[in-house]
Write a protein that holds these residues in place. Structure first.
Motif, PDB file in Angstrom:
ATOM      1  N   UNK A 299       0.478  -7.511   0.675  1.00 19.90           N
ATOM      2  CA  UNK A 299       0.214  -6.884   1.978  1.00 19.90           C
ATOM      3  C   UNK A 299       1.412  -7.039   2.914  1.00 19.90           C
ATOM      4  N   UNK A 300       2.067  -8.200   2.863  1.00 19.78           N
ATOM      5  CA  UNK A 300       3.245  -8.410   3.696  1.00 19.78           C
ATOM      6  C   UNK A 300       4.393  -7.511   3.237  1.00 19.78           C
ATOM      7  N   UNK A 301       4.524  -7.329   1.934  1.00 23.11           N
ATOM      8  CA  UNK A 301       5.565  -6.453   1.392  1.00 23.11           C
ATOM      9  C   UNK A 301       5.343  -5.019   1.869  1.00 23.11           C
ATOM     10  N   UNK A 302       4.080  -4.567   1.879  1.00 20.31           N
ATOM     11  CA  UNK A 302       3.777  -3.230   2.381  1.00 20.31           C
ATOM     12  C   UNK A 302       4.114  -3.105   3.864  1.00 20.31           C
ATOM     13  N   UNK A 303       3.836  -4.170   4.619  1.00 19.19           N
ATOM     14  CA  UNK A 303       4.148  -4.149   6.047  1.00 19.19           C
ATOM     15  C   UNK A 303       5.655  -4.035   6.275  1.00 19.19           C
ATOM     16  N   UNK A 304       6.445  -4.721   5.463  1.00 22.58           N
ATOM     17  CA  UNK A 304       7.909  -4.649   5.579  1.00 22.58           C
ATOM     18  C   UNK A 304       8.394  -3.228   5.291  1.00 22.58           C
ATOM     19  N   UNK A 305       7.799  -2.586   4.277  1.00 26.01           N
ATOM     20  CA  UNK A 305       8.182  -1.203   3.963  1.00 26.01           C
ATOM     21  C   UNK A 305       7.907  -0.281   5.143  1.00 26.01           C
ATOM     22  N   UNK A 306       6.768  -0.489   5.801  1.00 25.96           N
ATOM     23  CA  UNK A 306       6.441   0.350   6.966  1.00 25.96           C
ATOM     24  C   UNK A 306       7.376   0.056   8.125  1.00 25.96           C
ATOM     25  N   UNK A 307       7.695  -1.228   8.345  1.00 23.33           N
ATOM     26  CA  UNK A 307       8.577  -1.598   9.443  1.00 23.33           C
ATOM     27  C   UNK A 307       9.955  -0.971   9.293  1.00 23.33           C
ATOM     28  N   UNK A 308      10.444  -0.911   8.071  1.00 24.10           N
ATOM     29  CA  UNK A 308      11.776  -0.360   7.811  1.00 24.10           C
ATOM     30  C   UNK A 308      11.718   1.123   7.437  1.00 24.10           C
ATOM     31  N   UNK A 309      10.524   1.711   7.548  1.00 23.55           N
ATOM     32  CA  UNK A 309      10.327   3.150   7.296  1.00 23.55           C
ATOM     33  C   UNK A 309      10.885   3.582   5.944  1.00 23.55           C
ATOM     34  N   UNK A 310      10.586   2.768   4.926  1.00 24.52           N
ATOM     35  CA  UNK A 310      10.988   3.106   3.560  1.00 24.52           C
ATOM     36  C   UNK A 310      10.075   4.210   3.048  1.00 24.52           C
ATOM     37  N   UNK A 311      10.667   5.278   2.559  1.00 25.09           N
ATOM     38  CA  UNK A 311       9.882   6.422   2.098  1.00 25.09           C
ATOM     39  C   UNK A 311       9.361   6.184   0.688  1.00 25.09           C
ATOM     40  N   UNK A 312       8.063   5.988   0.589  1.00 28.42           N
ATOM     41  CA  UNK A 312       7.396   5.902  -0.713  1.00 28.42           C
ATOM     42  C   UNK A 312       6.356   7.011  -0.777  1.00 28.42           C
ATOM     43  N   UNK A 313       6.171   7.561  -1.943  1.00 28.53           N
ATOM     44  CA  UNK A 313       5.238   8.664  -2.113  1.00 28.53           C
ATOM     45  C   UNK A 313       3.816   8.121  -2.206  1.00 28.53           C
ATOM     46  N   UNK A 314       3.077   8.175  -1.098  1.00 32.06           N
ATOM     47  CA  UNK A 314       1.722   7.637  -1.074  1.00 32.06           C
ATOM     48  C   UNK A 314       0.781   8.421  -1.977  1.00 32.06           C
ATOM     49  N   UNK A 315       1.104   9.682  -2.235  1.00 25.45           N
ATOM     50  CA  UNK A 315       0.230  10.512  -3.069  1.00 25.45           C
ATOM     51  C   UNK A 315       0.375  10.165  -4.553  1.00 25.45           C
ATOM     52  N   UNK A 316       1.438   9.466  -4.919  1.00 24.80           N
ATOM     53  CA  UNK A 316       1.651   9.098  -6.321  1.00 24.80           C
ATOM     54  C   UNK A 316       1.509   7.598  -6.553  1.00 24.80           C
ATOM     55  N   UNK A 317       0.981   6.873  -5.561  1.00 30.07           N
ATOM     56  CA  UNK A 317       0.785   5.436  -5.736  1.00 30.07           C
ATOM     57  C   UNK A 317      -0.232   5.189  -6.841  1.00 30.07           C
ATOM     58  N   UNK A 318       0.144   4.353  -7.782  1.00 31.27           N
ATOM     59  CA  UNK A 318      -0.649   4.198  -8.995  1.00 31.27           C
ATOM     60  C   UNK A 318      -0.875   2.717  -9.303  1.00 31.27           C
ATOM     61  N   UNK A 319      -2.126   2.358  -9.611  1.00 29.13           N
ATOM     62  CA  UNK A 319      -2.447   1.017 -10.093  1.00 29.13           C
ATOM     63  C   UNK A 319      -2.407   1.046 -11.617  1.00 29.13           C
ATOM     64  N   UNK A 320      -1.789   0.047 -12.211  1.00 33.08           N
ATOM     65  CA  UNK A 320      -1.589   0.012 -13.665  1.00 33.08           C
ATOM     66  C   UNK A 320      -2.301  -1.206 -14.242  1.00 33.08           C
TER      67      UNK A 320
END
Length: 316
Positions: A107-128
């Protein structure tokens, strides 16, 4: 399992100078807020070295493929001044909830991505979902049984590690795991009566996280997969798909995945290529085997291609 720095391309430059590794790792740990996470989960040690410093020491050892005994005996370039017993006691601490620790770090890693506005494709987020065989040489180790290794196609002594990972298109990292043993046809775990009696046993407190971990050893991997997916979603870790191989593909797991997030999560899995198995789809009047499904969808694709070609020529 050996971890070698040459295989970690993104960390090679950071860790190439061992004397500077501790400083670099401290920066990472500070960004992830490991110390705050440990305190909030209320399993910080009362005295001695902090768990945060012990985690850093363990991480350094893992990155360079060193055992605890080796790293502590040589103090490992001055980076590891703690004794091996201190590290072992931390790993054996029954009050540490490793599942929640991993969840909070994610959860903290996700927060860091949002803080730094890292572009990740939310529509292709996949649990493996995947399971790995851990081979063990000691039969007296708690939870060890005879398990089938799908790589060597042989039975070996060890455990199965079920891992739930998350891929966002740019990074892939584990978010949950569980260890399992296999009972076997005779329900004796592939061990003799003498071997079962000699295995390590410990009476655990039902209030501690290690009690649940031990119980998971005998749980079905499909049931644990469902629990881990629900745990992730319940803590705000979202994804659009669940990807797994043919072993996991069954009606119960597919149904569990489709019930997540109001039906917005889909399942991607390899169907078992057994012609005796039949699958019911929304567009078929009766269950069909794999060969019938392939033929039906090939016909549909052929029809779509012909219609597309006809429309192209008519518009010219």
């Amino acid at each position: 399992m050996d971890a070698k720095i040459v295989n970690l391309n993104e960390l090679t430059k950071v860790l190439s100078v061992k004397e500077q590794a501790q400083e670099q790792l401290l920066v990472v740990m500070k960004a992830l807020g490991i110390g705050k996470i440990v305190r909030n989960l209320k399993f910080e040690k009362a005295q001695g070295y902090t768990l945060t410093s012990l985690f850093i020491s363990l991480l350094i050892m893992r990155l360079w493929g060193k055992t605890i005994a080796c790293a502590t005996s040589k103090h490992f370039h001055g980076l590891c001044a703690v004794s091996k017993n201190t590290l072992y006691r931390a790993l054996l601490n029954a009050r540490i909830d490793w599942r929640m620790l991993l969840t909070k770090i994610t959860l903290r890693f996700h927060a860091i991505l949002r803080e730094h506005q890292v572009n990740t494709d939310e529509h292709d987020t996949c649990a493996i979902l995947d399971d790995t065989t851990f081979q063990k040489s000691g039969i007296r180790i708690e939870g060890v049984s005879k398990v089938f290794d799908h790589v060597t196609h042989n039975f070996i002594y060890g455990m199965k590690c079920l891992t739930l990972a998350l891929s966002d298109g740019k990074s892939c990292y584990p978010i949950d795991f569980s260890l399992h043993r296999e009972k076997g046809k005779k329900k004796d775990y592939g061990l003799t009566l003498k071997q079962r009696k000699e295995q390590f046993k410990e009476k655990r407190n039902a209030k501690n996280p290690d009690y649940a971990r031990k119980a998971e050893c005998d749980e079905s991997k499909l049931e644990m997969a469902r629990r881990m997916l629900c745990h992730a979603v319940g803590h705000g870790i979202n994804f659009k798909y669940v990807l797994a191989d043919s072993w996991f593909t069954c009606e119960s797991l597919i149904q569990a995945v489709r019930e997540l997030c109001g039906g917005s999560v889909h399942y991607i899995g390899l169907a078992k290529m057994n012609p005796k198995l039949r699958y019911q789809t929304s567009k078929s009047k009766r269950p069909q085997n794999i060969n019938e499904l392939i033929a039906r969808y090939n016909a549909q694709l052929h029809a779509i291609a012909e219609n597309t070609s006809a429309n192209t020529f008519s518009s010219m």
